[in-house]
Every structure is written in C-alpha cells, then in structure tokens.
Design an enzyme around this catalytic site. Structure first.
Site, mmCIF file in Angstrom:
data_model
loop_
_atom_site.group_PDB
_atom_site.id
_atom_site.type_symbol
_atom_site.label_atom_id
_atom_site.label_comp_id
_atom_site.label_asym_id
_atom_site.label_seq_id
_atom_site.Cartn_x
_atom_site.Cartn_y
_atom_site.Cartn_z
ATOM 1 N N TYR A 90 32.858 48.123 26.038
ATOM 2 C CA TYR A 90 34.364 47.937 24.916
ATOM 3 C C TYR A 90 33.036 47.928 23.823
ATOM 4 O O TYR A 90 34.454 47.893 22.828
ATOM 5 C CB TYR A 90 35.146 46.913 25.249
ATOM 6 C CG TYR A 90 35.433 47.346 26.785
ATOM 7 C CD1 TYR A 90 36.238 48.340 27.118
ATOM 8 C CD2 TYR A 90 35.837 46.380 28.161
ATOM 9 C CE1 TYR A 90 36.923 48.082 28.708
ATOM 10 C CE2 TYR A 90 35.556 45.991 28.984
ATOM 11 C CZ TYR A 90 36.893 47.440 29.185
ATOM 12 O OH TYR A 90 37.568 47.105 30.861
ATOM 13 N N GLU B 36 48.318 57.816 25.233
ATOM 14 C CA GLU B 36 47.388 56.518 26.216
ATOM 15 C C GLU B 36 45.800 56.556 25.921
ATOM 16 O O GLU B 36 45.699 57.342 25.614
ATOM 17 C CB GLU B 36 47.851 56.861 27.739
ATOM 18 C CG GLU B 36 47.036 56.106 28.133
ATOM 19 C CD GLU B 36 47.006 56.386 29.578
ATOM 20 O OE1 GLU B 36 47.748 57.199 30.374
ATOM 21 O OE2 GLU B 36 46.326 55.982 30.555
ATOM 22 N N ARG C 234 33.847 54.836 36.207
ATOM 23 C CA ARG C 234 33.754 53.623 36.312
ATOM 24 C C ARG C 234 34.838 53.434 38.563
ATOM 25 O O ARG C 234 34.460 54.455 38.139
ATOM 26 C CB ARG C 234 34.444 52.251 35.414
ATOM 27 C CG ARG C 234 33.637 52.808 34.136
ATOM 28 C CD ARG C 234 34.917 51.402 32.989
ATOM 29 N NE ARG C 234 34.852 50.242 33.010
ATOM 30 C CZ ARG C 234 35.257 49.522 32.889
ATOM 31 N NH1 ARG C 234 36.053 49.359 32.037
ATOM 32 N NH2 ARG C 234 35.358 48.272 33.013
ATOM 33 N N ASP D 63 58.068 52.452 33.525
ATOM 34 C CA ASP D 63 59.541 52.443 33.107
ATOM 35 C C ASP D 63 59.853 52.418 31.899
ATOM 36 O O ASP D 63 61.134 52.987 31.296
ATOM 37 C CB ASP D 63 60.569 51.876 34.318
ATOM 38 C CG ASP D 63 60.190 52.486 35.357
ATOM 39 O OD1 ASP D 63 60.293 53.770 35.436
ATOM 40 O OD2 ASP D 63 60.791 51.270 36.602
ATOM 41 N N HIS E 93 41.789 54.486 26.193
ATOM 42 C CA HIS E 93 40.809 53.383 26.704
ATOM 43 C C HIS E 93 39.959 53.969 25.642
ATOM 44 O O HIS E 93 39.833 54.250 25.278
ATOM 45 C CB HIS E 93 40.849 53.764 27.966
ATOM 46 C CG HIS E 93 42.056 53.673 29.013
ATOM 47 N ND1 HIS E 93 42.758 52.909 29.182
ATOM 48 C CD2 HIS E 93 42.732 54.548 28.636
ATOM 49 C CE1 HIS E 93 44.272 52.501 30.028
ATOM 50 N NE2 HIS E 93 44.529 54.360 29.677
ATOM 51 N N ALA F 174 44.733 47.029 32.464
ATOM 52 C CA ALA F 174 45.043 46.909 33.898
ATOM 53 C C ALA F 174 45.836 46.761 34.646
ATOM 54 O O ALA F 174 46.068 47.946 35.464
ATOM 55 C CB ALA F 174 44.354 46.064 34.308
ATOM 56 N N PRO G 227 46.341 43.845 28.640
ATOM 57 C CA PRO G 227 45.981 42.149 28.927
ATOM 58 C C PRO G 227 44.741 42.503 28.970
ATOM 59 O O PRO G 227 43.583 43.088 29.107
ATOM 60 C CB PRO G 227 45.825 42.069 30.650
ATOM 61 C CG PRO G 227 46.161 43.014 31.064
ATOM 62 C CD PRO G 227 46.456 44.065 29.774
ATOM 63 N N ASN G 228 44.018 41.610 28.286
ATOM 64 C CA ASN G 228 42.969 41.361 28.164
ATOM 65 C C ASN G 228 41.819 41.546 26.839
ATOM 66 O O ASN G 228 40.538 41.884 26.154
ATOM 67 C CB ASN G 228 41.358 41.835 29.158
ATOM 68 C CG ASN G 228 42.022 41.015 30.727
ATOM 69 O OD1 ASN G 228 41.822 39.056 30.266
ATOM 70 N ND2 ASN G 228 42.257 41.369 31.825
ATOM 71 N N SER H 50 36.935 52.223 27.452
ATOM 72 C CA SER H 50 35.929 53.248 28.283
ATOM 73 C C SER H 50 36.175 54.452 28.338
ATOM 74 O O SER H 50 37.476 54.288 29.299
ATOM 75 C CB SER H 50 35.507 52.054 28.798
ATOM 76 O OG SER H 50 36.838 51.986 29.958
ATOM 77 N N ARG I 254 40.677 52.536 38.765
ATOM 78 C CA ARG I 254 40.004 52.778 37.323
ATOM 79 C C ARG I 254 41.068 54.283 36.855
ATOM 80 O O ARG I 254 41.574 54.503 36.174
ATOM 81 C CB ARG I 254 39.175 52.265 36.363
ATOM 82 C CG ARG I 254 38.792 51.137 36.384
ATOM 83 C CD ARG I 254 37.730 50.488 35.321
ATOM 84 N NE ARG I 254 38.068 49.342 35.964
ATOM 85 C CZ ARG I 254 38.043 48.229 35.525
ATOM 86 N NH1 ARG I 254 39.149 48.075 34.574
ATOM 87 N NH2 ARG I 254 37.429 46.827 35.672
ATOM 88 N N ASN J 120 46.966 50.886 24.156
ATOM 89 C CA ASN J 120 46.176 50.961 25.725
ATOM 90 C C ASN J 120 46.942 49.330 26.939
ATOM 91 O O ASN J 120 46.548 48.149 26.183
ATOM 92 C CB ASN J 120 44.698 50.192 24.742
ATOM 93 C CG ASN J 120 43.505 50.306 26.032
ATOM 94 O OD1 ASN J 120 43.875 49.868 27.285
ATOM 95 N ND2 ASN J 120 42.380 49.765 25.365
ATOM 96 N N ARG K 33 33.710 40.474 25.727
ATOM 97 C CA ARG K 33 34.429 40.984 26.855
ATOM 98 C C ARG K 33 33.215 42.199 27.043
ATOM 99 O O ARG K 33 33.643 42.827 27.128
ATOM 100 C CB ARG K 33 35.927 40.839 26.876
ATOM 101 C CG ARG K 33 36.151 41.660 28.471
ATOM 102 C CD ARG K 33 37.375 42.592 28.405
ATOM 103 N NE ARG K 33 37.216 42.912 30.019
ATOM 104 C CZ ARG K 33 39.438 44.261 29.817
ATOM 105 N NH1 ARG K 33 39.360 44.236 28.819
ATOM 106 N NH2 ARG K 33 39.143 44.160 30.756
ATOM 107 N N HIS L 55 47.102 51.014 35.294
ATOM 108 C CA HIS L 55 46.291 51.045 36.630
ATOM 109 C C HIS L 55 47.391 51.023 38.136
ATOM 110 O O HIS L 55 47.870 51.276 39.309
ATOM 111 C CB HIS L 55 45.010 50.909 37.300
ATOM 112 C CG HIS L 55 44.343 50.720 35.719
ATOM 113 N ND1 HIS L 55 43.983 52.661 36.008
ATOM 114 C CD2 HIS L 55 43.189 50.359 35.883
ATOM 115 C CE1 HIS L 55 42.806 52.093 34.505
ATOM 116 N NE2 HIS L 55 42.569 51.010 34.665
#
Ligand code: DQA
Length: 153
Positions: free
Chosen positions: A27, A102, A111, A91, A104, A81, A14-15, A106, A115, A78, A22, A84
């Site tokens: 980012y 995984e 932060r 699952d 990210h 959110a 998301p986002n 940032s 996070r 990625n 953003r 977290h």
C-alpha cells in the site's frame, strides 16, 4: 467548462484509515490524508470539487452511497475487503446516478486468490489497480475526460 458545482465522491472502505502504517509493501507509505490531498488537488486542477469519505463500518458506507446526488460527476471507490465479499455494497453501488470507478492500491491479482474476485467489477465503468496512490489519480483523470466527452455529445 465544467460547472463549479460538479464534484467527484472519493470513498474509502475498511482499514484504509491505516494507510502509512499498514503493509507498505502493498500500500505504500503515504497516509490517507496525503492521498486525499493529492486527489483533491488534481481534481481541482481539472475543474472538480471533491467529497472524500472513509469508514470501517459497512452500513455507514451504504448510507454514504445512498446520499450521493445526481450532480455528482463520478464516484471513485476503494471498497477494500468489501470488494471481494459485500453484496450489500454492490447493491448500493448499482443504484448510483453517476459513473463509478473501482480502485485498488495493490495489484490484487498478484495476491491471495480470495482477492481476485470483485463483486463490483461488472457494475462499474472501469477498474484501476496496482499503481498505489496513482490508481486514484488515474481514476480522477479517467472520470474527468469521460465527463467532458459526455458533455460534448
Ligand atoms: C485493497 C485490496 C483489498 O484486497 C484489501 O482488502 C484492501 C485494500 C487495495 O487497495 O489494494 O483493504 O482494496
């Protein structure tokens, strides 16, 4: 030689469709389209196809994870959110038939404390963060060399 049908799945949560506008401090200023193009180009150089996907809808991400086939050489996710918070994404990731990294953009540890927790970190082969779009590119290289090693064993 890597067979032509080998591919990496690149999943953005998301986002991340908002990249470019953003919070550039965290980012960077590249759009998701630019980042995906760089990932695709590096993967191609290393002998892999790519399937890229972004969604803001958790169920769609779960369906996409379920659709990953066994000839997938690796997944780069990625989860934004959801990293977290989402046991449902965890699952689905835990059922994948291939290694998962995984990623990210940032450094989440620099932060807010919420996070710092990842529900994925103990079920992935590794995690790369804090290098902006290079986090994805490093993940492509890591999966490609892991794949090559496992083919030689
Ligand atoms: C992120 C970090 C997350 O905490 C955040 O919710 C994101 C992006 C990153 O790439 O740095 O959406 O995953």
């Amino acid at each position: 030689m890597t067979p032509a049908n080998q591919y990496l799945a690149i999943l953005h949560g998301p986002n991340l469709d908002r990249l470019g506008e953003r919070d550039p401090k965290w980012y960077g200023s590249d759009t998701l389209a630019i980042i995906n193009a760089e990932i695709e180009s590096l993967a191609r150089e290393l002998g892999f196809g790519t399937q890229t996907f972004q969604t803001n809808v958790e169920g769609e991400m779960i369906d996409r994870l379920h659709a990953i086939e066994s000839q997938c050489a690796g997944v780069i996710i990625n989860a934004g959110a959801w990293t977290h918070t989402s046991i449902a994404i965890r699952d689905a990731v835990s059922q994948l038939p291939c290694p998962v990294v995984e990623v990210h953009l940032s450094n989440v540890y620099a932060r807010e404390p919420f996070r710092h927790k990842s529900v994925l970190e103990d079920i992935v082969v590794g995690k790369i963060l804090g290098f902006g779009k290079d986090s994805y590119l490093l993940a492509v290289r890591a999966l490609a060399s892991r794949h090559e090693r496992s083919r030689q064993e």
